[in-house]
Enzyme design. Sequence first.
Site, PDB file in Angstrom:
ATOM      1  CB  SER A   1      -0.799  -0.124   1.347  1.00 49.27           C
ATOM      2  OG  SER A   1      -1.437   1.193   1.378  1.00 49.27           O
TER       3      SER A   1
ATOM      4  CE1 TYR B   1      -3.749  -1.698   5.303  1.00 48.34           C
ATOM      5  CE2 TYR B   1      -3.519   0.447   4.848  1.00 48.34           C
ATOM      6  CZ  TYR B   1      -3.434  -0.745   4.252  1.00 48.34           C
ATOM      7  OH  TYR B   1      -3.572  -1.060   2.989  1.00 48.34           O
TER       8      TYR B   1
END
Length: 319
Positions: free
Chosen positions: A178, A191
């Site tokens: 990501s 995250y």
Amino acid sequence: MAIPSVMVLPLLIVMAAGVYYIYNEITQFMAKSLVRNKVVVITDAVSGLGSECAQLFHKGGARLILCGTSWDKLESLYDSLTIDADPRETFAPKLVILDFSDMDSMPDVVSEVVDCYGCVDVLICNSSMKMKAPVQSVSLEVERNIMDINYFGPSTLAKGVLPTMISRRSGHIVLVNSIQGRLAIPFRSSYAASKHAAQAFFDCLRAEVEEYGLVVSTISHTFINASSPPPSDKPAPSDKPVAQTNAFVAFIISQLTRGVRPSVLANEIVRTVNRKRKEVLLAHPIPKVALYLRSLFPSFLFAVLAAGVKDSALAEHMQ
């Protein structure tokens, strides 16, 4: 006979379209030939991105090993891939239950994956657990679960298939990460931390295994958006500089969290495997600019992100 000037532009357009069509056909043919007979492992294959990747690699003639947490969903994906497939051109996928939240099962899972064909040519680490919450509200148990799924799971699986790749001096490991592995956004602390850890691990791994002829690729993308983007609400006109600043900050935050379609990302993964690219950034212009700001003008970026947090807190308080 001379061509009338009014016909030059249409002819150029037709020629360009023809060249583009031929290029696409050649690219698709090469993509199929490059993955044919290759053993490709896809984690979280039942997700939107995983199923898109499975479709592309299956059509290319790869020997798929599809991993997921639900046997029913894996069987459903298996049926969708094989129902109209030509057995002379494709291989029936093999299915493996894989749950990164259960790290104790990983040795058995690694053995099962390797035993399917005796080797692994391409490993696509796709699994991910997302969470949005203030730092103080996230428990240690949740953070550990996020780290298991986003970091410890992919890294353990990669280490598990490394011996067969090293012995054959051939293999490709792809981390679907990501952009938050390179840029942290408020309310996604756990995250972003797990994605930063995964990015660092696979960056180190790339350098360590290059001497064996192995390729390690990381793909940093914005959020995967499987649905159509909702219509944006235009703010009410205002002459106040504060309102204009808030609108600008809101635009920056919205662009940082703007998603990418699973089909687009799946095609990028196939291109990455074919071209053996080591690092890919798949993002819109604003997140790319934010990455440069993080390196060159960090104080400015921190101020923008902090302003966005203050605005969101104020909006919640007024509701």
